[in-house]
Write a protein that holds these residues in place. Structure first.
Motif, mmCIF file in Angstrom:
data_model
loop_
_atom_site.group_PDB
_atom_site.id
_atom_site.type_symbol
_atom_site.label_atom_id
_atom_site.label_comp_id
_atom_site.label_asym_id
_atom_site.label_seq_id
_atom_site.Cartn_x
_atom_site.Cartn_y
_atom_site.Cartn_z
ATOM 1 N N ASP A 136 90.866 53.316 62.354
ATOM 2 C CA ASP A 136 90.285 54.104 63.220
ATOM 3 C C ASP A 136 89.470 53.569 64.322
ATOM 4 O O ASP A 136 89.331 54.346 65.237
ATOM 5 N N SER A 137 88.846 52.520 63.893
ATOM 6 C CA SER A 137 88.230 51.911 65.133
ATOM 7 C C SER A 137 88.934 51.136 66.327
ATOM 8 O O SER A 137 88.816 51.496 67.370
ATOM 9 N N GLU A 138 90.117 51.121 65.902
ATOM 10 C CA GLU A 138 91.140 50.322 66.919
ATOM 11 C C GLU A 138 91.686 51.532 67.704
ATOM 12 O O GLU A 138 91.979 51.704 68.940
ATOM 13 N N MET A 139 91.690 52.736 67.199
ATOM 14 C CA MET A 139 92.395 53.878 67.768
ATOM 15 C C MET A 139 91.393 54.371 68.702
ATOM 16 O O MET A 139 91.899 54.658 69.938
ATOM 17 N N GLU A 140 90.103 54.284 68.590
ATOM 18 C CA GLU A 140 88.943 54.568 69.356
ATOM 19 C C GLU A 140 88.833 53.494 70.568
ATOM 20 O O GLU A 140 88.793 53.788 71.777
ATOM 21 N N ARG A 141 88.650 52.400 70.017
ATOM 22 C CA ARG A 141 88.182 51.141 70.995
ATOM 23 C C ARG A 141 89.268 50.308 71.680
ATOM 24 O O ARG A 141 89.062 49.514 72.693
ATOM 25 N N VAL A 142 90.315 50.437 71.165
ATOM 26 C CA VAL A 142 91.479 49.655 71.842
ATOM 27 C C VAL A 142 92.427 50.860 72.664
ATOM 28 O O VAL A 142 92.798 50.724 73.449
ATOM 29 N N PHE A 143 93.029 51.627 71.601
ATOM 30 C CA PHE A 143 94.005 52.479 72.195
ATOM 31 C C PHE A 143 93.091 53.657 73.121
ATOM 32 O O PHE A 143 93.734 54.210 73.893
ATOM 33 N N GLY A 144 91.822 53.961 72.883
ATOM 34 C CA GLY A 144 91.151 54.823 73.588
ATOM 35 C C GLY A 144 90.856 54.064 74.868
ATOM 36 O O GLY A 144 90.110 54.821 75.883
ATOM 37 N N ARG A 161 91.843 37.631 70.293
ATOM 38 C CA ARG A 161 90.519 37.533 70.688
ATOM 39 C C ARG A 161 90.244 38.991 71.576
ATOM 40 O O ARG A 161 89.231 39.270 71.585
ATOM 41 N N ARG A 162 91.126 39.331 72.096
ATOM 42 C CA ARG A 162 90.851 40.541 73.024
ATOM 43 C C ARG A 162 90.797 41.615 72.070
ATOM 44 O O ARG A 162 89.941 42.567 72.529
ATOM 45 N N TRP A 163 91.626 41.907 71.045
ATOM 46 C CA TRP A 163 91.404 43.037 70.171
ATOM 47 C C TRP A 163 89.961 43.001 69.628
ATOM 48 O O TRP A 163 89.324 44.181 69.425
ATOM 49 N N SER A 164 89.662 41.722 69.105
ATOM 50 C CA SER A 164 88.053 41.768 68.454
ATOM 51 C C SER A 164 87.160 42.017 69.479
ATOM 52 O O SER A 164 86.093 42.607 69.099
ATOM 53 N N GLU A 165 87.388 41.679 70.955
ATOM 54 C CA GLU A 165 86.271 41.563 71.759
ATOM 55 C C GLU A 165 86.189 43.173 72.060
ATOM 56 O O GLU A 165 85.037 43.919 71.966
ATOM 57 N N LEU A 166 87.163 43.941 72.130
ATOM 58 C CA LEU A 166 87.210 45.399 72.149
ATOM 59 C C LEU A 166 86.553 46.188 70.988
ATOM 60 O O LEU A 166 85.749 47.196 71.171
ATOM 61 N N LEU A 167 87.000 45.734 69.865
ATOM 62 C CA LEU A 167 86.337 46.485 68.686
ATOM 63 C C LEU A 167 84.740 46.079 68.418
ATOM 64 O O LEU A 167 84.148 46.992 67.947
ATOM 65 N N ASP A 168 84.426 45.035 69.401
ATOM 66 C CA ASP A 168 82.897 44.963 69.247
ATOM 67 C C ASP A 168 82.191 45.385 70.465
ATOM 68 O O ASP A 168 80.946 45.366 70.345
ATOM 69 N N ASP A 169 82.867 45.894 71.374
ATOM 70 C CA ASP A 169 82.372 46.585 72.634
ATOM 71 C C ASP A 169 81.860 47.707 72.182
ATOM 72 O O ASP A 169 82.712 48.840 72.227
ATOM 73 N N ASP A 170 80.471 48.048 72.281
ATOM 74 C CA ASP A 170 79.969 49.470 72.046
ATOM 75 C C ASP A 170 80.076 50.323 73.324
ATOM 76 O O ASP A 170 79.648 51.645 73.392
ATOM 77 N N SER A 171 80.417 49.811 74.442
ATOM 78 C CA SER A 171 80.251 50.720 75.591
ATOM 79 C C SER A 171 81.118 51.830 75.784
ATOM 80 O O SER A 171 80.828 52.665 76.300
ATOM 81 N N ILE A 172 82.113 51.815 75.009
ATOM 82 C CA ILE A 172 83.148 52.837 74.923
ATOM 83 C C ILE A 172 82.264 54.013 74.602
ATOM 84 O O ILE A 172 82.553 55.244 74.866
ATOM 85 N N CYS A 173 81.244 54.156 73.814
ATOM 86 C CA CYS A 173 80.503 55.092 73.242
ATOM 87 C C CYS A 173 79.673 55.884 74.228
ATOM 88 O O CYS A 173 79.255 56.948 74.119
ATOM 89 N N THR A 174 79.784 55.234 75.465
ATOM 90 C CA THR A 174 79.057 55.927 76.732
ATOM 91 C C THR A 174 79.785 56.441 77.527
ATOM 92 O O THR A 174 79.312 57.286 78.451
ATOM 93 N N ARG A 175 80.983 56.518 77.310
ATOM 94 C CA ARG A 175 82.016 57.356 78.254
ATOM 95 C C ARG A 175 81.692 58.584 78.235
ATOM 96 O O ARG A 175 81.644 59.036 76.960
ATOM 97 N N THR A 176 82.011 59.313 78.925
ATOM 98 C CA THR A 176 82.079 60.927 78.996
ATOM 99 C C THR A 176 83.140 61.734 78.573
ATOM 100 O O THR A 176 83.273 62.862 78.086
#
Ligand code: FES
Ligand SMILES: [Fe+2]
Length: 447
Positions: free
Chosen positions: A23-31, A425-440
């Motif tokens: 679920d996290s990767e669908m949001e933070r990688v594929f989103g 490395r990239r996959w993990s970097e994106l999963l740890d990045d909360d900035s997607i949460c601020t997207r409109t």
């Protein structure tokens, strides 16, 4: 839980097989990432469309009446019904099979049955146009899109990978997709296929021993130029192109002054070389195989089929393949065969056949690979097995070569796990990045 160790030499199995991780990767990688949607040659004329998945969302990729490529969510804005159920076709409009709302292929709501009887006088059709990803772009025929409104440009996202993709896609002029793509539901996680194509030269000698013994790599009957070459003279390299993109290339140890493009008619070699910059010609000359992965899930392979088991001449083949996540235990594999536009009908047929025989769903290589990838999934279902890690320590500590002259970090080593480490490395970097949460907009809903 530690998903990935700091040096990326270990990746927890939960990263593959955990529902929460999926679920996290669908949001933070594929989103967030630019995702491959289709090839332009699949929709050459106004009204042509294909239906695809884009980061878990069903979309219609369509060339509208003015010739622009559009990507539309394949879900009616009335009450969500699937608008288009065909894999491909041509249509100026899409009509919903539930209550009959009709949309143009630009996504504009055109028709609402019984509008005056059912809805108020101030019902505003323009509020119900189809939505789509905010970013769509095309790179050498590849249509990409991103759901992230703040995504970097496609070229920035591709980074050094653009140079390598350009070499593959321009090597023989304009490429086009032949035939409908092959599709299969595979019982494994999408990352297993992606990390293999990202640069796993290590598995070849074991997994693919039989096709190697059959002469798929060295066949001097098909290619007299290989007479003096031995398997020991093959030179493989792993390339980290950044942002999770990687590839591996293996060259025959041929001593030649001019570039050699095995699998293409010899009289075209000079033309092929002149269409590339000299460094790209150096990359593409003498290859036995080149394969890679555009992060997250678009893989490609470019090779020459040297053994076909009948009188089919040795021929090049190029394949794009996409690992579409379905859930943590399944992905849908979609495979596209590409050929140069200048191939005649016979050359096209030979190349397509080589594609199917080598790396098709029942191909000589993929039947070997599927056995392993599904087995890994089956052996990773238990609580104990999921508490252990996968190991990506191959070639740890190696340094990039500084004398090759290609972009990115080029490692003079064929069998290593440096590429997989870049992917995770990239996959993990994106999963740890909360900035997607601020997207409109986009897919964020669980932050
Ligand atoms: S759900 Fe499409 S018209 Fe009602
Ligand atoms: Fe393989």
């Amino acid at each position: 839980m530690t998903r990935v160790t700091a040096d990326v030499t270990r990746v927890s199995r939960r990263s593959y097989w955990g529902r929460d991780e999926f679920d996290s990767e669908m949001e933070r990688v594929f989103g967030r990432c630019w995702l491959f949607a289709a090839h332009e040659s699949e929709i050459p004329s106004p009204g042509d469309y294909v239906t695809r998945k884009l980061g878990g969302e069903d979309v219609i990729v369509v060339r509208d009446e003015t010739g622009d490529v559009r990507i539309l969510l394949n879900s009616c804005t009335h009450r969500g019904n699937q608008l288009c159920r065909a894999d491909m076709g041509n249509s100026s409009h899409f009509r919903c099979s539930y209550h009959g709302w009709t949309f143009s292929n630009k996504g504009t709501l055109r028709g609402v049955p019984e509008r005056k009887q059912v809805f108020d006088a101030d019902f505003d059709k323009s509020k119900y146009n189809l939505v789509g990803p905010p970013n769509v772009d095309v790179f050498h025929g590849l249509i990409f899109a991103s759901w992230d409104p703040e995504a970097p440009s496609l070229l920035d996202e591709l980074g050094d990978m653009a140079w390598y993709l350009e070499a593959v896609l321009d090597k023989a002029g304009d490429l086009q997709v032949v035939g409908p793509p092959a599709r299969a539901l595979v019982r494994t996680n999408w990352k297993l296929g992606a990390e293999n194509f990202a640069g796993d030269g290590y598995h070849l000698g074991t997994t693919h021993k039989s096709p190697i013994d059959l002469g798929t790599y060295l066949n001097t009957e098909a290619f007299p130029q290989l007479d003096d070459v031995s398997m020991d003279a093959m030179r493989g390299r792993c390339i980290v192109a950044g942002n999770g993109h990687t590839l591996r290339v293996q060259h025959y140890g041929l001593e030649t002054d001019e570039p050699v493009f095995l699998g293409y008619p010899e009289e075209r070699w000079a033309d092929i070389a002149s269409g590339l910059d000299p460094r790209q010609a150096d990359l593409m000359s003498r290859i036995s195989v080149l394969h890679g992965n555009v992060f997250p899930n678009l893989s490609f392979i470019d090779a020459a089929a040297l053994y076909s088991g009948d009188d089919t001449p040795a021929v090049s083949y190029v394949q794009l393949r996409q690992w579409q996540p379905v859930d943590e235990m399944h992905c849908e594999l979609i495979m596209f065969a590409l050929v140069p536009r200048w191939y005649d009908e016979e050359q096209r047929a030979h190349s397509q056949r080589a594609n199917l025989r080598m790396v098709g769903l029942a191909g000589i290589f993929d039947t070997d690979d599927f056995q392993n990838w599904t087995s890994v999934a089956d052996m990773s279902r238990g609580r104990v097995s999921q508490s252990t890690d996968f190991v990506y320590a191959g070639g740890v500590g190696i340094k990039p070569a500084d004398d090759v002259g290609w972009p990115g970090a080029v490692y003079d080593v064929d069998h290593s796990e440096v590429n997989q480490r870049e992917m995770f490395r990239r996959w993990s970097e994106l999963l740890d990045d909360d900035s997607i949460c601020t997207r409109t907009t986009g897919t964020a809903d669980q932050c």
